[in-house]
Design a protein around this motif. Sequence first.
Motif, PDB file in Angstrom:
ATOM      1  N   GLN A 426      14.611  -7.829   1.976  1.00 26.64           N
ATOM      2  CA  GLN A 426      13.691  -8.195   3.064  1.00 26.64           C
ATOM      3  C   GLN A 426      14.017  -7.404   4.317  1.00 26.64           C
ATOM      4  N   ILE A 429      12.814  -3.952   3.876  1.00 26.75           N
ATOM      5  CA  ILE A 429      11.342  -3.878   3.975  1.00 26.75           C
ATOM      6  C   ILE A 429      10.910  -3.921   5.448  1.00 26.75           C
ATOM      7  N   GLU A 430      11.590  -4.759   6.258  1.00 26.80           N
ATOM      8  CA  GLU A 430      11.277  -4.823   7.674  1.00 26.80           C
ATOM      9  C   GLU A 430      11.501  -3.461   8.326  1.00 26.80           C
ATOM     10  N   ILE A 432      11.399  -0.534   6.765  1.00 23.76           N
ATOM     11  CA  ILE A 432      10.342   0.385   6.305  1.00 23.76           C
ATOM     12  C   ILE A 432       9.040   0.129   7.074  1.00 23.76           C
ATOM     13  N   THR A 433       8.775  -1.159   7.350  1.00 23.15           N
ATOM     14  CA  THR A 433       7.544  -1.499   8.089  1.00 23.15           C
ATOM     15  C   THR A 433       7.581  -0.907   9.495  1.00 23.15           C
ATOM     16  N   THR A 474       1.871   2.801   3.228  1.00 24.72           N
ATOM     17  CA  THR A 474       3.260   2.317   3.187  1.00 24.72           C
ATOM     18  C   THR A 474       3.344   0.919   3.759  1.00 24.72           C
ATOM     19  N   ARG A 475       2.608   0.665   4.853  1.00 25.56           N
ATOM     20  CA  ARG A 475       2.623  -0.675   5.465  1.00 25.56           C
ATOM     21  C   ARG A 475       2.039  -1.702   4.502  1.00 25.56           C
ATOM     22  N   THR A 478       4.545  -2.352   1.688  1.00 32.42           N
ATOM     23  CA  THR A 478       5.689  -3.168   2.123  1.00 32.42           C
ATOM     24  C   THR A 478       5.291  -4.626   2.280  1.00 32.42           C
ATOM     25  N   ASP A 479       4.013  -4.885   2.682  1.00 33.12           N
ATOM     26  CA  ASP A 479       3.569  -6.258   2.778  1.00 33.12           C
ATOM     27  C   ASP A 479       3.562  -6.909   1.410  1.00 33.12           C
ATOM     28  N   ARG A 482       7.080  -7.511   0.346  1.00 30.20           N
ATOM     29  CA  ARG A 482       7.682  -8.614   1.088  1.00 30.20           C
ATOM     30  C   ARG A 482       7.236  -9.936   0.477  1.00 30.20           C
TER      31      ARG A 482
END
Length: 588
Positions: A426, A429-430, A432-433, A474-475, A478-479, A482
């Motif tokens: 997590q 991922i944050e 990467i976001t 990418t966003r 990642t969502d 997540r």
Amino acid sequence: MRRLTIDARIRLAFGLVCAVILLQATVSWFLSGRSNDKTLYARDVAYVGAAHARAIVLDVVQVQQWLTDISATRAAEGYADGFDEAATWAASFRENVAALKQLDPQNAAEYAALTTSFEEFYAKGQWMARQYIEGGPAAGNAAMDEFDAFAEDIATHVGAARDRWVAAASTALDEGATLGELSHYLSVATALLTSALTLAASFLLARSISRSLAPCLSVAEAVARGDYSKRAAVESDDAIGKLGQALNTAVQRAQHALDEVQAARKTETDQAAKLQAKVDSLLKSISAAREGDLTCTVSVRGDDAIGRVGEGLAQFLGDLRENIRSLGNDSRTLAASSEQLAAVSRTLTSNAEEAIGHTEDGARTTASIVARIQSVAESLQGVTAGSNEISCRTHETAETSRSAVQRTAEAEAVITQLSQSSGEIQEVIELITKIADQTNLLALNASIEAACAGDAGKGFAVVANEVKDLAKETRAATDVVREKIGTIHGYSLSAVEAIRAVAESMTSINSSQNSIAAAVDEQDATLSEVSRFLDAAAHESLRINENIEQISGAAHETSRCAGESLSASSDLARMAGELGRMVGSFRC
């Protein structure tokens, strides 16, 4: 020769043969040494000298040849090395002459003269070659006439030296071969002479010994025929003479012993006649006793063996008369005792048969008890086997429970780690976001800059749009990730709680299984103790049965012995009657 002893004769013959062999060895050694010296001289001196002598002939020829070539070519271009070649062969000549002086120092003056002649020849040859080079053919031809005289002189000297050395080598070889052949012939002649002397000495020695042994052999042959009156004539004090003396003494003693044997044989004949008379008297008494007449008397007496036998026989017959009388009385007593033994045997047989009946009833009762105990023991063995099976299964279940508890703990640890990893993912991922948002912002700035640049920024605008689209994708990705990771994290927490509950249940089950296993082991021990008591009871019952069988066997044996006693009493009665009749046949 006859006066010599055998040892002296053998030593004389052996010494003669050894002297001949020693003489042959000495002469052969001398001739072989001379032959070897000649051969070594030929190899190490003569042939080496001959080789050097031939070499100086070749040296002179080569010097003359090279100086003549210079004269012919007058040292034209390409032919000016003749002087150097001639100098080389001249040096070789000097070395060979020096070697000859070392090999043959006695003729040093001759080699000095040879060296002087060569030096004059060599100097004249060089002078001739220079005359050809400097004065032409006219001056050269005049010088050649003088050079030829020196050449003939040196040729004569070197030829004589060569012939002398070759002759010396040939002579040394011939002399060595002659000495070797002479040594060979001498060895053969000496061997033949030694063989002849050995045969002659052996023949004479054998004949001498045979003649000396002839008298002893004649006496031995007479003794073999039984004639002890002949004696050997002794003529010497050697070993054969001593042998003759010993043989005469032995024959004399043998004759004396034979006379003593003949006298003893006559004495034994007289004693045998007396002994025969005594033996006949003893046989007469023994024959009467064999027919039942024990009243006869034995008259043979004396201190010899037969006399002692007669006295013993008289004593024996007296004792036998007394024994026969006593045996008659005992036979009557034996008849009465046999009747009493028969009565006792019949009573004993009856009692033994009654005891056999009682023991058979006891054996059947004991066998029934043993069979029941064995049946109970077999049933108990089945129960024990079932208990053992339950114990094994219980222990296996407890072991499985412990293994399940351990596996559950391991699964809980793995899922806990998975939950922790989900949290870490997590965080990634944050990150990467944030990176995607920053990339999108940069792409927007780039698009603005490209629009400001006009046509020059069109290509850069396309790239900026692509980067912006990639940042959006990418966003979005990642969502999704997540969301998935959140779901997995929730499932992980639920799994951890469930596994903990299962672990607690398995721990409780494991404790219960251990209690069951302990109870089953205690029951198994109790069954084993009961089985051991039953085995002991069966064993004691079998021992009782064996004792009853032994009592029954003893009763049977008693009955058999009573029967045998009864039969024996009958035999005793019969034997008592026969003994009475036998005693009655003797006259005491």
